[in-house]
Design an enzyme around this catalytic site. Sequence first.
Site, PDB file in Angstrom:
ATOM      1  N   GLU A 100       9.777   8.999 -17.008  1.00  0.00           N
ATOM      2  CA  GLU A 100       8.391   9.315 -17.158  1.00  0.00           C
ATOM      3  C   GLU A 100       7.966   8.948 -18.558  1.00  0.00           C
ATOM      4  O   GLU A 100       6.885   8.537 -18.668  1.00  0.00           O
ATOM      5  CB  GLU A 100       8.290  10.801 -16.874  1.00  0.00           C
ATOM      6  CG  GLU A 100       8.272  11.148 -15.369  1.00  0.00           C
ATOM      7  CD  GLU A 100       8.531  12.801 -14.965  1.00  0.00           C
ATOM      8  OE1 GLU A 100       8.386  13.402 -15.976  1.00  0.00           O
ATOM      9  OE2 GLU A 100       8.760  13.104 -13.939  1.00  0.00           O
ATOM     10  N   HIS A 111       0.649  -1.034   0.117  1.00  0.00           N
ATOM     11  CA  HIS A 111      -0.032   0.103   0.022  1.00  0.00           C
ATOM     12  C   HIS A 111       0.892   1.019  -0.093  1.00  0.00           C
ATOM     13  O   HIS A 111       0.545   2.440   0.641  1.00  0.00           O
ATOM     14  CB  HIS A 111      -0.861   0.205   1.313  1.00  0.00           C
ATOM     15  CG  HIS A 111      -1.637  -1.280   1.578  1.00  0.00           C
ATOM     16  ND1 HIS A 111      -2.933  -1.623   1.008  1.00  0.00           N
ATOM     17  CD2 HIS A 111      -1.355  -2.395   2.212  1.00  0.00           C
ATOM     18  CE1 HIS A 111      -3.179  -2.839   1.543  1.00  0.00           C
ATOM     19  NE2 HIS A 111      -2.275  -3.223   2.063  1.00  0.00           N
ATOM     20  N   SER A 141      14.926  22.109 -15.871  1.00  0.00           N
ATOM     21  CA  SER A 141      13.732  22.962 -16.403  1.00  0.00           C
ATOM     22  C   SER A 141      14.365  24.117 -16.938  1.00  0.00           C
ATOM     23  O   SER A 141      15.406  24.534 -16.658  1.00  0.00           O
ATOM     24  CB  SER A 141      12.986  23.057 -14.986  1.00  0.00           C
ATOM     25  OG  SER A 141      12.295  24.385 -15.236  1.00  0.00           O
ATOM     26  N   LYS A 179      16.043  22.371 -10.615  1.00  0.00           N
ATOM     27  CA  LYS A 179      15.342  20.856 -11.111  1.00  0.00           C
ATOM     28  C   LYS A 179      16.355  20.115 -11.822  1.00  0.00           C
ATOM     29  O   LYS A 179      17.084  20.412 -12.681  1.00  0.00           O
ATOM     30  CB  LYS A 179      14.216  21.113 -11.924  1.00  0.00           C
ATOM     31  CG  LYS A 179      13.088  22.063 -11.192  1.00  0.00           C
ATOM     32  CD  LYS A 179      12.427  21.118 -10.459  1.00  0.00           C
ATOM     33  CE  LYS A 179      11.437  20.547 -10.968  1.00  0.00           C
ATOM     34  NZ  LYS A 179       9.883  20.057 -10.584  1.00  0.00           N
TER      35      LYS A 179
END
Length: 461
Positions: free
Chosen positions: A290, A156, A277, A283
Amino acid sequence: MAQLWGGRFTKETDKLVYNFNASISFDQKFYKQDIKGSMAHVTMLADSGILTMEEKDTILKGLQSILDDVEAGTLIITDEYEDIHSFVEAVLTERVGDAGKKLHTGRSRNDQVALDMKLYTRDEIEEIQDLIINLLKALHEIMKQNLETYMPGFTHLQKAQPVTVAHHVGAYMEMFKRDYDRLCDIYDRMNYCPLGAGALAGTTYPLNRNQTAELLGFYGPTLNSMDSVSDRDYLIELLSALSTVMMHLSRFSEEIIIWNSNEYQFVEIDDAYSTGSSIMPQKKNPDIAELVRGKTARVYAALNNILVAMKGIPLAYNKDMQEDKELTFDAIDTVKGCLALFTGMISTMTFKKDRMEASAKGGFTNATDAADYLVNHGVPFRDAHGIVGQLVLYCIDKNIALDDMSLEEFQAISPVFQEDIYEAISLGTCVSKRNTIGAPGMDAMKQVIEINENFLKEIDH
Ligand code: ARG
């Protein structure tokens, strides 16, 4: 507009119709397989006495020159032809004259395209398997190096029990081993040659289908000519297997994205596999993971596309089946790209052992072991569960771990606890005591690593 079938027509095809019908923009991808298939066909025709040896030699030379020139970039495949089959035949006839017109004897584009697609798929399965082997090797390395790198195991997405990085990564090792095996199964099932099926009902020529099958590395000829030209099951199986590969890559990517987040900091993705970024200078984003996760969708889409495309097609060939190609090609290329990049990303990724170990310590992942301790000292499990629940509540209140409690604090909740509780609930003990095969303990893991070592030796050629 160059077509193979002008004879019975009195009008030119409408330009829009021609474009809608044409497949050369995508089926040129298997020019090599188309030429190799034709070479085998012509060899068989001559050996069966249907063409002369002289005609065979002329045609083979012509086909070889086309293959060489396309590979060298001196012969460009243009959309002036309807499909790759028309292109090859037209160029052949241009180059070798009338002999070229005999290439298509005893063949239809229906069995030809069925053959080309199978040959192409077969080659690609092997390439994908090589990429999976590279991934398996990278996972194997990580496992060997992290037998004692502790981390929390989750259910979980909540910390559950301590495991090791070797054990967690080992789960993916098993998934990708199955993926590899699945591709072997598909290869074996599909490896029968449709050439000689003709348009749907075979031919009247005395073709030697065993010979073409053998020349092209198939186990034998397919056994029903109607099935041969309309079977796309193997593509459905392949796209299903590739969807499963992507599902595994995507789950792993998701975990890496979580592990790489500022909150977790379990891993650091190498600079070479991260992106920045345009506005936020701080970043460093896990874009590769992804994208792998994102591209999974298009592989699923290809599977869905072919399932739906095939469901209402009466026997035998129908033009709908031309739609088997574009998304399959895209799916294959996508999977190959994702496997290569993912392997590069995980091989260069750093595991932050201290962070992982601290996280495993902090989340009461040893609570089960504390309960087991009590059970080993005669307390019934249900009571032990309740006692440890009280310990956890106490620790949460004090913001400490079980390991940080003093013996007096332990004994205030249950007098059964003795000095050896600390050893019993240490991370090392929690993991190393789990030693049945498949568990994270060192001895169990070493057995699995040896099995994997042999598996890799067997499949690496
Ligand atoms: N381009 C076609 C395909 O990909 C080749 C077969 C054409 N056959 C036909 N009867 N029109 O399926």
